[in-house]
Scaffold this active site. Structure first.
Site, short mmCIF file in Angstrom:
data_model
loop_
_atom_site.label_atom_id
_atom_site.label_comp_id
_atom_site.label_asym_id
_atom_site.label_seq_id
_atom_site.Cartn_x
_atom_site.Cartn_y
_atom_site.Cartn_z
N CYS A 1 108.54 35.10 52.52
CA CYS A 1 108.13 33.92 53.27
C CYS A 1 109.35 33.01 53.41
O CYS A 1 109.92 32.56 52.42
CB CYS A 1 107.00 33.24 52.49
N CYS B 1 109.29 18.80 57.51
CA CYS B 1 108.62 19.10 58.77
C CYS B 1 108.19 17.79 59.39
O CYS B 1 107.77 16.87 58.69
CB CYS B 1 107.39 19.98 58.55
N CYS C 1 100.94 17.41 59.21
CA CYS C 1 99.59 17.87 58.90
C CYS C 1 99.21 17.25 57.56
O CYS C 1 100.01 17.24 56.62
CB CYS C 1 99.52 19.39 58.83
N GLY D 1 108.52 23.93 57.25
CA GLY D 1 108.93 23.66 58.63
C GLY D 1 108.06 24.31 59.68
O GLY D 1 107.29 25.23 59.40
N GLU D 2 108.18 23.81 60.90
CA GLU D 2 107.47 24.39 62.04
C GLU D 2 108.51 25.21 62.83
O GLU D 2 109.38 24.66 63.50
CB GLU D 2 106.88 23.27 62.91
N SER E 1 104.32 31.85 62.14
CA SER E 1 103.15 30.98 62.05
C SER E 1 103.47 29.64 62.69
O SER E 1 104.48 29.01 62.38
CB SER E 1 102.78 30.79 60.58
N LEU F 1 94.94 27.06 62.69
CA LEU F 1 93.86 26.42 63.43
C LEU F 1 93.24 25.28 62.60
O LEU F 1 93.26 24.13 63.01
CB LEU F 1 92.82 27.49 63.76
N HIS F 2 92.64 25.62 61.51
CA HIS F 2 92.16 24.68 60.49
C HIS F 2 90.98 23.79 60.89
O HIS F 2 90.43 23.08 60.04
CB HIS F 2 93.29 23.78 59.97
N ASN G 1 95.61 24.77 48.71
CA ASN G 1 96.42 24.72 47.49
C ASN G 1 96.76 23.27 47.18
O ASN G 1 97.47 22.62 47.94
CB ASN G 1 97.71 25.52 47.69
N1 SAH Z 1 104.51 25.13 60.24
C1 SAH Z 1 103.87 26.40 60.35
C2 SAH Z 1 104.25 27.37 59.26
C3 SAH Z 1 104.34 26.85 57.85
S1 SAH Z 1 102.90 26.51 56.94
C4 SAH Z 1 102.39 26.25 60.43
O1 SAH Z 1 101.89 25.17 60.18
O2 SAH Z 1 101.74 27.21 60.80
C5 SAH Z 1 102.12 28.08 56.58
C6 SAH Z 1 100.58 27.94 56.47
O3 SAH Z 1 100.19 27.21 55.28
C7 SAH Z 1 99.98 27.18 57.63
O4 SAH Z 1 98.81 27.80 58.08
C8 SAH Z 1 99.68 25.85 56.98
O5 SAH Z 1 98.74 25.13 57.70
C9 SAH Z 1 99.21 26.28 55.63
N2 SAH Z 1 99.16 25.20 54.64
C10 SAH Z 1 99.86 24.05 54.62
N3 SAH Z 1 99.56 23.31 53.53
C11 SAH Z 1 98.64 24.01 52.84
C12 SAH Z 1 97.97 23.80 51.59
N4 SAH Z 1 98.20 22.72 50.87
N5 SAH Z 1 97.11 24.74 51.17
C13 SAH Z 1 96.92 25.86 51.89
N6 SAH Z 1 97.54 26.14 53.05
C14 SAH Z 1 98.39 25.22 53.53
FE1 SF4 Z 2 103.07 21.75 57.19
FE2 SF4 Z 2 103.15 23.60 59.16
FE3 SF4 Z 2 101.93 21.21 59.55
FE4 SF4 Z 2 104.59 21.33 59.32
S1 SF4 Z 2 103.35 22.22 60.95
S2 SF4 Z 2 103.25 19.82 58.38
S3 SF4 Z 2 104.84 22.96 57.80
S4 SF4 Z 2 101.34 22.82 58.08
#
Ligand code: SAH
Ligand code: SF4
Length: 366
Positions: free
Chosen positions: A103, A110, A114, A169-170, A201, A224-225, A300
């Protein structure tokens, strides 16, 4: 000094032509650097001594430095990789019976905020360079090969069989560097991973998704979430810019040229926020036109997150609703618990340039 880890093969060939050398040297060098993990020109015996000396004088093969390596009880490993003064990112290796997944991070922090993500809470410092991104794969390979458990394996056998761009990061907001690094992952002279074994991702940067399918169509995961714009606007704020209707259309476009592919929708399970029966039903309707799989990620926790992990029964119910509608659903096991190596827990060391204060989270719980 030029760092040769910043180049993909085409760029390296161009560089060699500029030096008055034959372009095929690029292939040799990619093999030495990435396939064999060599960063000392002296060892590259099929390259003329004069060229080796020229390269050693003007270029370097410099992966980022490892500041800390941690190994979890379950075999998961995490490296803190230096990214300049006071900054660092994290790289995680997850061994499983049939694969080894790395990973990789794409940015220091970032900018996308989120609300449930530890990286997002820390603010943004900067994009990683190509050598810092591909350097994480270089370093992890190097480190694993030194380990008695893995060191016996022949070079032809991959320890790292899969890469996921799911670290800090994104990735699609560091587009050029991420694409160049992924091209090196796919290059047969370098890591030779098939495009299905590299997953990017994204939280849904729609215009960049359209570019990616042309430039480097790796496997796509979309965070998506939430099943509707009202909730997603809050927990994945980039949704305000690229709402769900546009995101679903972009997913469909991504798959047009690869009809056997699918999008993996990631869905973090937040207790009382997005995990009800009705949310699951709404989700099924949302994705009805996109060939997809689901990956449910139990939240998490991290300090002061303001969220709780969904109860196991709620996760099971959510999964069953999706499965009854014919979807393939995996629920992610949390790995590396004892070293905080799980999704969304990667914190690294981020000096926030966005000068963000710790934001309170205001959420209406359903
Ligand atoms: N920025 C990208 C990739 C990094 S995060 C993205 O957001 O997709 C990788 C994954 O972990 C994403 O699906 C993200 O939403 C999720 N994630 C972020 N924080 C989390 C947390 N505290 N518990 C579980 N998943 C989490
Ligand atoms: Fe975290 Fe991915 Fe959202 Fe950035 S885009 S804040 S790495 S979940």
């Amino acid at each position: 000094m030029i760092n040769l880890l910043d180049f993909n093969q085409a760029q390296l060939a161009e560089y060699f032509v500029g030096l008055g050398e034959k372009p095929f040297r690029a292939k040799q060098l990619m093999r030495w650097m990435h396939h064999f993990g060599v960063n000392d020109f002296e060892q590259m015996t099929d390259i003329a001594k004069s060229l080796r000396e020229k390269l050693a004088a003007t270029t370097t093969i410099a992966p980022p430095n490892v500041q800390l390596e941690q190994i979890s009880n379950d075999g998961t490993r995490k490296w803190l990789v230096g990214a300049g003064t006071g900054n660092g990112v994290e790289t995680v290796f997850i061994p499983e019976d049939d694969r080894g997944t790395l990973c990789i991070s794409s940015q220091v922090g970032c900018a996308l905020e989120c609300t449930f993500c530890s990286t997002g809470r820390q603010g943004f410092n900067r994009n990683l360079s190509v050598s810092e991104i591909i350097g994480q794969l270089w370093l992890a390979n190097h480190s694993l090969r030194q380990d008695p458990d893995y060191g016996m394996l022949p070079m032809s056998e991959r320890i790292i069989s899969n890469v996921v761009m799911m670290g800090m990061g994104e990735p699609l907001t560091n587009y050029d560097n991420v694409v160049t690094a992924m091209q090196i992952m796919l290059d047969d002279s370098a890591y030779g991973l098939s495009r299905r074994r590299v997953t990017l991702s994204t939280s849904g940067v729609v215009p960049a998704m359209d570019r990616l399918k042309e430039d480097c169509p790796v496997a796509l995961a979309v965070s998506l979430h939430a099943p509707n714009d009202a909730l997603r606007d809050v927990i994945v704020p980039i949704n305000k810019k690229y709402p769900l209707k546009e995101l679903m259309a972009a997913c469909q476009r991504y798959l047009v040229k690869a009809p056997r592919d699918f999008v993996t929708f990631e869905y973090v399970m937040l207790d009382g926020v997005n995990d009800s029966f009705d949310h699951a039903k709404e989700l099924i309707n949302l994705v009805k036109d996109v060939p997809c799989k689901f990956n449910l990620i139990p939240f998490n926790p991290f300090p002061n997150s303001g969220y709780d992990t969904s109860r196991p029964d709620d996760i099971r119910r959510f999964r069953d609703v999706l499965m009854q509608a014919g979807h393939i659903v995996t629920t992610r096991k949390t790995r590396g618990d004892d070293i905080d190596a799980a999704c969304g827990q990667l914190a690294g060391q981020v000096q926030d340039k966005t000068k963000r204060t710790t934001r309170p989270i205001v959420l209406e719980r359903s």
